[in-house]
Design a protein around this motif. Structure first.
Motif, PDB file in Angstrom:
ATOM      1  N   VAL A 130       0.831  -1.204   0.000  1.00 15.54           N
ATOM      2  CA  VAL A 130       0.000   0.000   0.000  1.00 15.54           C
ATOM      3  C   VAL A 130       0.870   1.261   0.000  1.00 15.54           C
ATOM      4  CG1 VAL A 130      -1.687   1.292   1.354  1.00 15.54           C
ATOM      5  CG2 VAL A 130      -1.938  -1.167   1.077  1.00 15.54           C
ATOM      6  N   ALA A 131       2.086   1.164   0.575  1.00 12.70           N
ATOM      7  CA  ALA A 131       2.971   2.331   0.609  1.00 12.70           C
ATOM      8  C   ALA A 131       3.217   2.854  -0.802  1.00 12.70           C
ATOM      9  CB  ALA A 131       4.289   1.944   1.280  1.00 12.70           C
ATOM     10  N   GLY A 132       3.289   1.934  -1.759  1.00 14.22           N
ATOM     11  CA  GLY A 132       3.470   2.356  -3.150  1.00 14.22           C
ATOM     12  C   GLY A 132       2.341   3.258  -3.602  1.00 14.22           C
ATOM     13  N   LEU A 133       1.117   2.937  -3.162  1.00 15.23           N
ATOM     14  CA  LEU A 133      -0.030   3.759  -3.548  1.00 15.23           C
ATOM     15  C   LEU A 133       0.000   5.113  -2.841  1.00 15.23           C
ATOM     16  CD1 LEU A 133      -2.932   1.175  -3.708  1.00 15.23           C
ATOM     17  CD2 LEU A 133      -1.770   2.301  -5.587  1.00 15.23           C
ATOM     18  N   SER A 134       0.504   5.116  -1.586  1.00 17.55           N
ATOM     19  CA  SER A 134       0.621   6.399  -0.891  1.00 17.55           C
ATOM     20  C   SER A 134       1.478   7.352  -1.710  1.00 17.55           C
ATOM     21  CB  SER A 134       1.284   6.210   0.475  1.00 17.55           C
ATOM     22  OG  SER A 134       0.426   5.543   1.329  1.00 17.55           O
ATOM     23  N   MET A 163       8.864  -7.464   9.228  1.00 15.84           N
ATOM     24  CA  MET A 163       8.616  -6.249  10.006  1.00 15.84           C
ATOM     25  C   MET A 163       9.704  -5.186   9.868  1.00 15.84           C
ATOM     26  SD  MET A 163       5.666  -6.879  10.738  1.00 15.84           S
ATOM     27  CE  MET A 163       5.109  -5.438  11.634  1.00 15.84           C
ATOM     28  N   PRO A 164      11.000  -5.580   9.853  1.00 15.39           N
ATOM     29  CA  PRO A 164      12.012  -4.529   9.601  1.00 15.39           C
ATOM     30  C   PRO A 164      11.802  -3.862   8.240  1.00 15.39           C
ATOM     31  CG  PRO A 164      13.049  -6.497  10.469  1.00 15.39           C
ATOM     32  CD  PRO A 164      11.627  -6.864  10.195  1.00 15.39           C
ATOM     33  N   CYS A 165      11.416  -4.652   7.226  1.00 19.52           N
ATOM     34  CA  CYS A 165      11.150  -4.067   5.906  1.00 19.52           C
ATOM     35  C   CYS A 165      10.012  -3.050   6.008  1.00 19.52           C
ATOM     36  CB  CYS A 165      10.760  -5.144   4.896  1.00 19.52           C
ATOM     37  SG  CYS A 165      12.089  -6.263   4.484  1.00 19.52           S
ATOM     38  N   ALA A 166       8.958  -3.422   6.746  1.00 20.47           N
ATOM     39  CA  ALA A 166       7.809  -2.517   6.886  1.00 20.47           C
ATOM     40  C   ALA A 166       8.225  -1.238   7.610  1.00 20.47           C
ATOM     41  CB  ALA A 166       6.688  -3.230   7.638  1.00 20.47           C
ATOM     42  N   ALA A 167       9.057  -1.388   8.659  1.00 18.98           N
ATOM     43  CA  ALA A 167       9.505  -0.216   9.410  1.00 18.98           C
ATOM     44  C   ALA A 167      10.328   0.703   8.507  1.00 18.98           C
ATOM     45  CB  ALA A 167      10.330  -0.663  10.617  1.00 18.98           C
ATOM     46  N   LEU A 168      11.219   0.085   7.709  1.00 17.46           N
ATOM     47  CA  LEU A 168      12.018   0.879   6.777  1.00 17.46           C
ATOM     48  C   LEU A 168      11.127   1.602   5.774  1.00 17.46           C
ATOM     49  CD1 LEU A 168      15.130  -1.346   5.937  1.00 17.46           C
ATOM     50  CD2 LEU A 168      15.076   0.920   7.008  1.00 17.46           C
ATOM     51  N   THR A 169      10.067   0.925   5.335  1.00 19.23           N
ATOM     52  CA  THR A 169       9.155   1.538   4.370  1.00 19.23           C
ATOM     53  C   THR A 169       8.486   2.777   4.957  1.00 19.23           C
ATOM     54  OG1 THR A 169       8.747  -0.642   3.430  1.00 19.23           O
ATOM     55  CG2 THR A 169       7.173   1.089   2.880  1.00 19.23           C
ATOM     56  N   VAL A 170       8.033   2.657   6.215  1.00 17.25           N
ATOM     57  CA  VAL A 170       7.396   3.807   6.867  1.00 17.25           C
ATOM     58  C   VAL A 170       8.394   4.958   6.978  1.00 17.25           C
ATOM     59  CG1 VAL A 170       6.394   4.657   9.012  1.00 17.25           C
ATOM     60  CG2 VAL A 170       5.737   2.416   8.133  1.00 17.25           C
ATOM     61  N   TRP A 171       9.627   4.610   7.383  1.00 15.36           N
ATOM     62  CA  TRP A 171      10.657   5.637   7.484  1.00 15.36           C
ATOM     63  C   TRP A 171      10.894   6.292   6.120  1.00 15.36           C
ATOM     64  CZ3 TRP A 171      15.367   5.720   4.895  1.00 15.36           C
ATOM     65  CH2 TRP A 171      16.197   6.811   5.243  1.00 15.36           C
ATOM     66  N   PHE A 172      10.927   5.467   5.067  1.00 16.69           N
ATOM     67  CA  PHE A 172      11.165   5.995   3.723  1.00 16.69           C
ATOM     68  C   PHE A 172      10.050   6.964   3.312  1.00 16.69           C
ATOM     69  CE2 PHE A 172      10.668   5.923  -0.877  1.00 16.69           C
ATOM     70  CZ  PHE A 172      11.964   6.196  -1.288  1.00 16.69           C
ATOM     71  N   LEU A 173       8.802   6.585   3.600  1.00 16.60           N
ATOM     72  CA  LEU A 173       7.675   7.465   3.267  1.00 16.60           C
ATOM     73  C   LEU A 173       7.846   8.814   3.952  1.00 16.60           C
ATOM     74  CD1 LEU A 173       4.432   5.285   3.387  1.00 16.60           C
ATOM     75  CD2 LEU A 173       5.636   6.171   1.396  1.00 16.60           C
ATOM     76  N   HIS A 174       8.218   8.742   5.245  1.00 15.65           N
ATOM     77  CA  HIS A 174       8.390   9.975   6.001  1.00 15.65           C
ATOM     78  C   HIS A 174       9.496  10.834   5.391  1.00 15.65           C
ATOM     79  CE1 HIS A 174       8.733  12.709   9.356  1.00 15.65           C
ATOM     80  NE2 HIS A 174      10.032  12.474   9.374  1.00 15.65           N
ATOM     81  N   ALA A 175      10.625  10.172   5.067  1.00 18.85           N
ATOM     82  CA  ALA A 175      11.765  10.908   4.506  1.00 18.85           C
ATOM     83  C   ALA A 175      11.408  11.491   3.141  1.00 18.85           C
ATOM     84  CB  ALA A 175      12.972   9.968   4.389  1.00 18.85           C
ATOM     85  N   SER A 183       6.149   3.223  -6.742  1.00 19.79           N
ATOM     86  CA  SER A 183       4.964   2.447  -6.391  1.00 19.79           C
ATOM     87  C   SER A 183       5.136   1.000  -6.850  1.00 19.79           C
ATOM     88  CB  SER A 183       3.701   3.076  -6.981  1.00 19.79           C
ATOM     89  OG  SER A 183       3.415   2.547  -8.236  1.00 19.79           O
ATOM     90  N   ALA A 184       5.758   0.807  -8.021  1.00 16.69           N
ATOM     91  CA  ALA A 184       5.987  -0.559  -8.506  1.00 16.69           C
ATOM     92  C   ALA A 184       6.977  -1.280  -7.595  1.00 16.69           C
ATOM     93  CB  ALA A 184       6.522  -0.519  -9.934  1.00 16.69           C
ATOM     94  N   PHE A 185       8.001  -0.545  -7.126  1.00 23.83           N
ATOM     95  CA  PHE A 185       9.003  -1.159  -6.256  1.00 23.83           C
ATOM     96  C   PHE A 185       8.357  -1.705  -4.989  1.00 23.83           C
ATOM     97  CE2 PHE A 185      11.929  -0.921  -2.683  1.00 23.83           C
ATOM     98  CZ  PHE A 185      13.007  -1.659  -3.146  1.00 23.83           C
ATOM     99  N   PHE A 186       7.577  -0.836  -4.321  1.00 27.65           N
ATOM    100  CA  PHE A 186       6.975  -1.293  -3.061  1.00 27.65           C
ATOM    101  C   PHE A 186       5.903  -2.349  -3.302  1.00 27.65           C
ATOM    102  CE2 PHE A 186       8.828   2.700  -1.527  1.00 27.65           C
ATOM    103  CZ  PHE A 186       9.563   2.177  -0.486  1.00 27.65           C
ATOM    104  N   GLY A 187       5.188  -2.229  -4.423  1.00 25.55           N
ATOM    105  CA  GLY A 187       4.202  -3.260  -4.764  1.00 25.55           C
ATOM    106  C   GLY A 187       4.875  -4.617  -4.899  1.00 25.55           C
ATOM    107  N   ALA A 188       5.991  -4.640  -5.632  1.00 21.33           N
ATOM    108  CA  ALA A 188       6.692  -5.908  -5.865  1.00 21.33           C
ATOM    109  C   ALA A 188       7.307  -6.442  -4.586  1.00 21.33           C
ATOM    110  CB  ALA A 188       7.767  -5.714  -6.936  1.00 21.33           C
ATOM    111  N   LEU A 189       7.896  -5.533  -3.784  1.00 24.47           N
ATOM    112  CA  LEU A 189       8.518  -5.966  -2.530  1.00 24.47           C
ATOM    113  C   LEU A 189       7.458  -6.583  -1.598  1.00 24.47           C
ATOM    114  CD1 LEU A 189      11.150  -5.930  -0.878  1.00 24.47           C
ATOM    115  CD2 LEU A 189      10.426  -3.742   0.066  1.00 24.47           C
ATOM    116  N   VAL A 248       0.066   1.467   7.242  1.00 22.08           N
ATOM    117  CA  VAL A 248       0.032   0.537   8.376  1.00 22.08           C
ATOM    118  C   VAL A 248      -1.343   0.585   9.050  1.00 22.08           C
ATOM    119  CG1 VAL A 248       1.044  -0.020  10.604  1.00 22.08           C
ATOM    120  CG2 VAL A 248       2.501   0.766   8.736  1.00 22.08           C
ATOM    121  N   ILE A 249      -1.866   1.818   9.217  1.00 19.67           N
ATOM    122  CA  ILE A 249      -3.174   1.953   9.867  1.00 19.67           C
ATOM    123  C   ILE A 249      -4.239   1.248   9.029  1.00 19.67           C
ATOM    124  CG2 ILE A 249      -4.948   3.608  10.559  1.00 19.67           C
ATOM    125  CD1 ILE A 249      -2.611   5.642  10.975  1.00 19.67           C
ATOM    126  N   GLY A 250      -4.249   1.540   7.707  1.00 19.43           N
ATOM    127  CA  GLY A 250      -5.234   0.918   6.824  1.00 19.43           C
ATOM    128  C   GLY A 250      -5.126  -0.599   6.834  1.00 19.43           C
TER     129      GLY A 250
END
Lengths: 312, 288
Positions: A39-43, A159-171, A209-215, A256-258
């Protein structure tokens, strides 16, 4: 300060989960993680850059099938295969984004929808490569000759991947690229006028978006250990959009919330479970009607932030 | 062979043309592309089944009920969802119509089950041969009904007050409002009209393929047809529908049946990229 404390508590809680929770719950939390990555890819593409994409499930499919077949046919371990496939899918997303310059709005939605439909049909009909309609088993993740298939082990990877993804979105949101995405969302012509290379950034948004979708798709494939082409259709793409919208498109924690709502709620519904998809669709609709602006901050925000009101 | 492809392709084409008309009729007046129209089409076919099987209505009454409820549902969407969203960004509209489609589809899946239901044919499905061509009465009925509905649509737009108000809004919403036409009222009509067109397509289509909650994906074919036709031309939508039906049937024969759907989706992407005005569309200024 309070936010930091909350974040620390959340991190501590996530570390503690596998030690205290039953393995079914560990599996569910890991599913939240892998879904949130997709979903991060869609964000990024919808929320930040304002480009509609109904193809996220197709990118997830490419990640999941690509990783599985690289391991099964080429013997490439997932540790290398999954990132490589995600990067390759990002390249495809970039190309798709380049094509999208000519297309906007409804036509972009239609083109991404058709792309998703084609990918799903190819999964079904290229039987020699994909296992066809029957599906495809995913070889397990291995580490030092051991197969990592238990929920706890996959949890430790996802979970570490998900945490990194959230951090990446923020950055990303506070970065130059992120601001260029915002400019694009508000007005393409305006963005071009202030010197944002429109084509490059549109393509970049699709590539991310494709990167996070595939990951996320690849990680989810490891969890289910079996891929069914029916899981990767347009309906799944729409479900991912619903998760992104309900979670909040411009919030790094939105995915993450969704995902938490969409993964955990059906678990608590019991016999009502079969009405779950209906409930989610209506929830999405209600969400949009009640606050059409709120769903994405899609229109530029003109209201002052709460808490900064004068007087009183 | 070619003649046979034409004959077979026209059946699918007639249905695609109706769906495409549903999209274009709505879009020309409201600027909304309704991504849930395919699922409304499924809903109408289910209402016929419900009317027949559960309420014991005769076939004709069940169809009438389905058309009425479909029109009502369309108006309800306009009043309940689209009117509050007027002026929102396009992205919001797209997600809203996607959500409507998902709600209809998942509601059907939850209440009617995922398995297909049988729907009666209008005429016999047994094929007969005429001059070397294999014809199916049921398919001919589909084409006949579709053509009749299209003629009725054009007659209505040309000769009734109801239709002329719609044309006025198509041409110039502000001008229409100045001469006393209620533009929101016309929008409600357009939603109803587009829903009825989809309903007819659904009722015609359901016996030919199996009626299941996922039948709505046929909507994408309607999109492809509408885009081929330029998305803002009613005759274009009809031509696009028939063209798509014939090309698709041809691809099924000369390439492979598996490639049939892929060909029409690829056509959609190709058309969007290379020929965004379609074959019959007119240019529109792009707003900043």
């Amino acid at each position: 300060m309070a936010a930091r404390l909350l974040l620390l508590l959340l991190a501590a809680g996530l570390v503690a989960v596998p030690f205290v929770a039953p393995s079914h719950l560990v599996f569910l939390v890991a599913t939240i993680g892998s879904t949130a990555i997709m979903v991060a890819g869609l964000s990024i593409v919808i929320g930040m850059a304002g480009q509609i994409s109904i193809a996220q499930a197709a990118f997830a499919a490419l990640g999941a099938y690509g990783t599985a077949q690289l391991a099964a046919l080429g013997g490439v371990p997932h540790w290398i295969g999954l990132p490589a496939v995600a990067v390759a899918t990002a390249g495809l997303g970039y190309l798709f984004g380049l094509l999208s310059l000519r297309v906007a709005d409804h036509y972009l939605a239609l083109a991404t929808m058709a792309f998703g439909a084609i990918v799903q049909l190819l999964l079904i009909h290229l039987e020699d490569w994909t296992g066809g309609a029957v599906g495809l088993p995913v070889p397990p993740l291995t580490l030092g000759g051991r197969s990592l298939t238990r929920p706890i082990e996959l949890y430790a990877v996802i979970m570490p991947c998900a945490a990194l993804t959230v951090w990446f979105l923020h950055a990303l949101m506070t970065s130059r690229t992120g601001r260029a995405f915002s400019a694009l969302r508000m007005s393409e012509v305006g963005a071009a006028a202030v010197g944002v290379p429109v084509l490059h950034h549109k393509a970049m948004a699709f590539a991310l978006s494709a990167f996070f979708g595939a990951l996320g798709g690849g990680l989810y494939g490891l969890q289910t250990s079996y891929l069914d082409p029916a899981q990767f259709g347009i309906l799944e793409s729409v479900r991912l959009i619903a998760i992104a919208v309900i979670g909040g498109l411009l919030n790094p924690f939105g995915p993450v919330i969704g995902a938490t709502v969409f993964v955990l709620l059906p678990e608590t519904m019991g016999a009502l479970g079969r009405y779950m998809s209906l409930v989610f669709s209506l929830l999405l609709l209600a969400f949009i009607i009640v606050s059409p602006r709120g769903i994405a901050g899609l229109a530029p925000r003109l209201r002052p932030r709460p808490g900064r009101r004068r007087g009183g | 062979m070619l003649a046979q492809i034409l004959v077979s392709g026209v059946t699918a084409g007639a249905v695609y043309a109706l769906v495409a008309l549903g999209f274009v009729v709505l879009h020309r007046g409201t600027r909304v592309v309704h991504f849930g129209l395919g699922d409304q089409l499924t809903l109408s076919a289910y209402i016929v089944v419900i009317g027949q099987v559960f309420l014991g209505l005769p076939f004709a009454a069940a169809i009438l009920l389905s058309l009425l409820l479909s029109a009502g549902f369309g108006v309800l969407i306009e009043r309940g969802v689209m009117r509050p969203l007027r002026g929102s960004p396009l992205l919001v509209m797209i997600i809203a119509t996607l959500a409507i489609g998902a709600a209809v589809r998942e509601g059907l899946r939850a209440s009617m089950g995922p398995l297909p239901w049988p729907v009666p044919f209008l005429l016999s499905p047994a094929p007969f041969t005429l001059g070397g061509l294999v014809l199916v009465p049921a398919n001919l009925a589909v084409v006949g009904v579709a053509l009749a509905v299209m003629l009725a649509l054009f007659a209505m737009l040309r000769w009734t007050r109801f239709g002329r108000a719609i044309v006025a809004v198509y041409e110039n919403p502000t001008g229409a409002a100045i001469v006393g036409i209620s533009v929101p009222g016309v929008h409600a009509r357009l939603w109803g009209l587009s829903s009825v067109l989809a309903a007819v397509a659904g009722i015609l289509m359901a016996p030919l393929i199996t009626l299941s909650p996922d039948m709505g994906t046929i909507g994408i074919k309607g999109f492809a047809a509408a885009i081929l036709g330029g998305f803002n031309s009613l005759p274009g939508a009809i031509a696009g529908g028939f063209l798509l039906g014939i090309v698709e049937t041809g691809a099924g024969v000369y390439v492979s049946t598996a490639m049939k759907d892929i060909v029409s989706y690829a056509l959609l992407i190709g058309c969007v990229l290379l020929l965004p005005r379609g074959l019959f569309g007119t240019a529109e200024a792009r707003k900043v």
